[in-house]
Design an enzyme around this catalytic site. Structure first.
Site, PDB file in Angstrom:
ATOM      1  N   CYS A 240       0.465  -1.316  -0.114  1.00  0.00           N
ATOM      2  CA  CYS A 240      -0.427  -0.020   0.162  1.00  0.00           C
ATOM      3  C   CYS A 240       0.957   1.196   0.084  1.00  0.00           C
ATOM      4  CB  CYS A 240      -0.661   0.307   1.332  1.00  0.00           C
ATOM      5  SG  CYS A 240      -2.573  -0.588   1.210  1.00  0.00           S
ATOM      6  N   GLU A 274       1.375  -4.816  -5.145  1.00  0.00           N
ATOM      7  CA  GLU A 274       0.235  -5.019  -5.409  1.00  0.00           C
ATOM      8  C   GLU A 274      -0.665  -4.792  -6.102  1.00  0.00           C
ATOM      9  OE1 GLU A 274       0.456  -6.524  -1.301  1.00  0.00           O
ATOM     10  OE2 GLU A 274      -2.224  -6.624  -1.423  1.00  0.00           O
TER      11      GLU A 274
HETATM   12  C1  LIG Z   1      -0.875  -0.478  -4.927  1.00  0.00           C
HETATM   13  C2  LIG Z   1      -1.346   0.296  -3.655  1.00  0.00           C
HETATM   14  O1  LIG Z   1      -1.310   0.540  -2.812  1.00  0.00           O
HETATM   15  S1  LIG Z   1      -2.395   1.530  -5.113  1.00  0.00           S
HETATM   16  C3  LIG Z   1      -3.387   2.475  -4.380  1.00  0.00           C
HETATM   17  C4  LIG Z   1      -2.607   4.215  -4.111  1.00  0.00           C
HETATM   18  N1  LIG Z   1      -2.842   5.013  -3.728  1.00  0.00           N
HETATM   19  C5  LIG Z   1      -3.655   6.006  -3.174  1.00  0.00           C
HETATM   20  O2  LIG Z   1      -4.700   5.566  -4.283  1.00  0.00           O
HETATM   21  C6  LIG Z   1      -4.234   6.207  -1.387  1.00  0.00           C
HETATM   22  C7  LIG Z   1      -4.836   7.726  -2.682  1.00  0.00           C
HETATM   23  N2  LIG Z   1      -4.012   8.457  -3.073  1.00  0.00           N
HETATM   24  C8  LIG Z   1      -2.764   9.114  -3.032  1.00  0.00           C
HETATM   25  O3  LIG Z   1      -2.271   8.597  -1.754  1.00  0.00           O
HETATM   26  C9  LIG Z   1      -1.550   9.658  -4.160  1.00  0.00           C
HETATM   27  O4  LIG Z   1      -2.363  10.207  -4.636  1.00  0.00           O
HETATM   28  C10 LIG Z   1      -0.106   8.903  -4.656  1.00  0.00           C
HETATM   29  C11 LIG Z   1       0.076   7.722  -3.278  1.00  0.00           C
HETATM   30  C12 LIG Z   1      -0.891   7.580  -5.371  1.00  0.00           C
HETATM   31  C13 LIG Z   1       0.618   9.719  -5.222  1.00  0.00           C
HETATM   32  O5  LIG Z   1       0.631  10.654  -4.403  1.00  0.00           O
HETATM   33  P1  LIG Z   1       1.471  12.180  -5.435  1.00  0.00           P
HETATM   34  O6  LIG Z   1       1.963  12.683  -4.022  1.00  0.00           O
HETATM   35  O7  LIG Z   1      -0.112  12.616  -4.951  1.00  0.00           O
HETATM   36  O8  LIG Z   1       2.116  11.842  -6.248  1.00  0.00           O
HETATM   37  P2  LIG Z   1       2.948  12.632  -6.777  1.00  0.00           P
HETATM   38  O9  LIG Z   1       3.114  14.484  -6.701  1.00  0.00           O
HETATM   39  O10 LIG Z   1       4.265  11.915  -7.105  1.00  0.00           O
HETATM   40  O11 LIG Z   1       2.164  12.579  -8.515  1.00  0.00           O
HETATM   41  C14 LIG Z   1       3.003  11.425  -9.541  1.00  0.00           C
HETATM   42  C15 LIG Z   1       2.039  11.189 -10.341  1.00  0.00           C
HETATM   43  O12 LIG Z   1       0.819  10.992 -10.137  1.00  0.00           O
HETATM   44  C16 LIG Z   1       0.118  11.359 -10.769  1.00  0.00           C
HETATM   45  N3  LIG Z   1      -1.409  12.036  -9.920  1.00  0.00           N
HETATM   46  C17 LIG Z   1      -1.265  11.919  -8.578  1.00  0.00           C
HETATM   47  N4  LIG Z   1      -2.601  12.659  -8.016  1.00  0.00           N
HETATM   48  C18 LIG Z   1      -3.189  13.212  -9.056  1.00  0.00           C
HETATM   49  C19 LIG Z   1      -4.657  13.616  -9.209  1.00  0.00           C
HETATM   50  N5  LIG Z   1      -5.144  13.776  -8.072  1.00  0.00           N
HETATM   51  N6  LIG Z   1      -4.743  13.796 -10.013  1.00  0.00           N
HETATM   52  C20 LIG Z   1      -4.439  13.262 -11.912  1.00  0.00           C
HETATM   53  N7  LIG Z   1      -3.596  13.225 -11.545  1.00  0.00           N
HETATM   54  C21 LIG Z   1      -2.269  11.970 -10.125  1.00  0.00           C
HETATM   55  C22 LIG Z   1       0.062  11.889 -11.870  1.00  0.00           C
HETATM   56  O13 LIG Z   1       0.574  11.364 -13.005  1.00  0.00           O
HETATM   57  C23 LIG Z   1       1.358  12.706 -11.313  1.00  0.00           C
HETATM   58  O14 LIG Z   1       2.382  13.209 -12.105  1.00  0.00           O
HETATM   59  P3  LIG Z   1       2.448  14.282 -12.890  1.00  0.00           P
HETATM   60  O15 LIG Z   1       2.479  14.989 -11.776  1.00  0.00           O
HETATM   61  O16 LIG Z   1       3.599  13.659 -13.697  1.00  0.00           O
HETATM   62  O17 LIG Z   1       1.293  14.658 -13.847  1.00  0.00           O
END
Ligand SMILES: CC(=O)SCCNC(=O)CCNC(=O)[C@H](O)C(C)(C)COP(=O)(O)OP(=O)(O)OC[C@H]1O[C@@H](n2cnc3c(N)ncnc32)[C@H](O)[C@@H]1OP(=O)(O)O
Length: 406
Positions: A240, A274
């Protein structure tokens, strides 16, 4: 017994028809005998005939239905008990059953956050409208007053694990779910509020947690984390991943992903997150894979295969192919009937440049001080316990002991 026995002529199934002479004295005696027998069972001589009548307690249809229902419940309970003895099923059952939550606001440091999904906090906390979290130890409380009191005595200045990475103010701590179950459960409960997928909030022992923090002059405040199975049968390098919503879209998610691949590299393994990935997870991973593969293609001079790229990036081949497709470099040669890589260096260079501008926070591999988990104890623990003599280079990171310097 005086009775008239006859075979009914009209009855095709030739049933025996027994007719009792109900006026006969024998029949009366027989009835009395039956009653006496019945009374014998139910306090003969103590209860009256009426009182001794047990017909009211005879089984009814409703009773039978209720019994069957209860039987089903018991058999299901038995199945659950069996599941608890099964290591795979039990991991899904250790969490308390979910119950409706009325949490609308989560207070974290100076922020108020709206949860996206329900998290299985204990009932007495789920029924509060506001939940207050300690930024340091992640303890949850249902009143601001209790939080203030807690802050006065909470001495935590960083997550309770080994600091395995430090680059200026950014650190990563490795926390073992077995050693710090309460902290890890609190972290999972917090993460569940922003993750739709079913994550285990209470069964944390099989996982290691990598907490990304930023030092703000007083303590290391948590920005995000990822968890990783100590032994993953499918070689997942992330279970996660979460960036706290207040810090999202600042590149921390990409940092955590890059860091997870750095650990895979140190382990000498190919990694992948995962599945299934959440929508945000998929976006983040695709963006990272694309950039990472573009960077690798730019750095390679001679001919290369997908396997070479996988080795260089520690990504599994499937993820490499997905990245090659999104970069549009994987083409099918109709004549030779093989897939070939058509690399447009300028295009790849632009992909990398754009990504680097958006994600200034990069992982510096030289700042990692880490040994892979090999069992109940890590290599470093074993070496310290056994006091084994090792070449200095191997012991360097143990002696430097980055942790707890704050
Ligand atoms: C294996 C697993 O655990 S799957 C589950 C993943 N976790 C979740 O869904 C929990 C909720 N989400 C989060 O915690 C976050 O959104 C994460 C961890 C997925 C990404 O973290 P962030 O710190 O926002 O990522 P970061 O700023 O590095 O952005 C990385 C890329 O994610 C994408 N992204 C992240 N948030 C968004 C958003 N709200 N809308 C569109 N694209 C997004 C973009 O492609 C971005 O790349 P870019 O800036 O080149 O466009």
């Amino acid at each position: 017994m005086p009775a008239e026995i006859a075979v009914s002529p009209t009855d095709t199934s030739s049933l025996l028809v027994i007719k009792f002479d109900t006026k006969s004295v024998y029949y009366e005696n027989y009835k009395k005998l039956l009653l006496d027998l019945k009374c014998e069972k139910t306090f003969v001589g103590v209860l009256t005939e009426e009182e001794a009548d047990t017909s009211l307690t005879d089984l009814t249809r409703t009773d039978t239905e209720l019994f069957d229902k209860a039987k089903n419940v018991v058999s299901r309970t038995k199945e659950v008990a069996h599941a608890f003895s099964d290591p795979v099923l039990s991991s899904q059952l250790h969490a308390p059953p979910p119950h409706p939550t009325s949490i609308r606001n989560v207070y974290f440091g100076n922020y108020r956050v709206k949860p996206w999904y329900t998290s299985p906090y204990p009932e007495e906390y789920s029924c509060s409208r506001n939940l207050y979290l300690c930024e340091s130890c992640l303890k949850y409380m249902n009143s601001d007053y209790v939080l203030q009191r807690h802050r006065m005595k909470c001495a935590w200045r960083h997550p309770p694990g080994d600091e395995i990475y430090r680059d200026q103010s950014i650190s990563v701590f490795e926390v073992d779910g077995q050693r710090q179950p309460i902290y890890c459960q609190n972290l999972c409960l917090l993460a569940k509020m922003f993750l739709q997928s079913k994550i285990l909030c209470y069964d944390v022992e099989p996982f290691l947690f990598y907490i990304m923090t930023e030092y703000d002059g007083t303590c290391c405040k948590i920005l995000g984390y990822f968890s990783k199975e100590k032994r993953s049968a499918s070689n997942y390098n992330v279970s996660c991943i979460l960036t706290l919503p207040i810090y999202q879209r600042r590149g921390y998610g990409a940092f955590l992903i890059e860091f997870s691949y750095l650990l895979s590299k140190a382990e000498g393994k190919y990694g992948s997150p995962e599945k299934p990935l959440s929508d945000l997870g998929l976006l983040s991973y695709r963006s990272y894979w694309k950039k990472r593969v573009a960077e690798t293609l730019l750095g390679m001079s001679s001919t290369m295969s997908i396997e070479n790229i996988a080795q260089a990036t520690s990504m599994v081949c499937d993820d490499v192919i997905s990245a090659l497709e999104s970069l549009s470099v994987l083409k099918y040669d109709m004549k030779k009937k093989i897939y070939v890589l058509h690399v447009d260096k300028m295009k790849l260079y632009n992909v990398c440049k754009k990504w680097d501008e958006k994600h200034p926070q990069r992982v510096n591999p030289t700042c990692l001080r880490w040994t892979p988990y090999i069992g109940e104890a890590k290599i470093s623990d074993l070496l310290l316990q056994e006091n084994l003599l090792l070449p200095l280079s191997n012991l360097k990171h143990i002696n430097e002991g980055l942790c707890s310097n704050y």
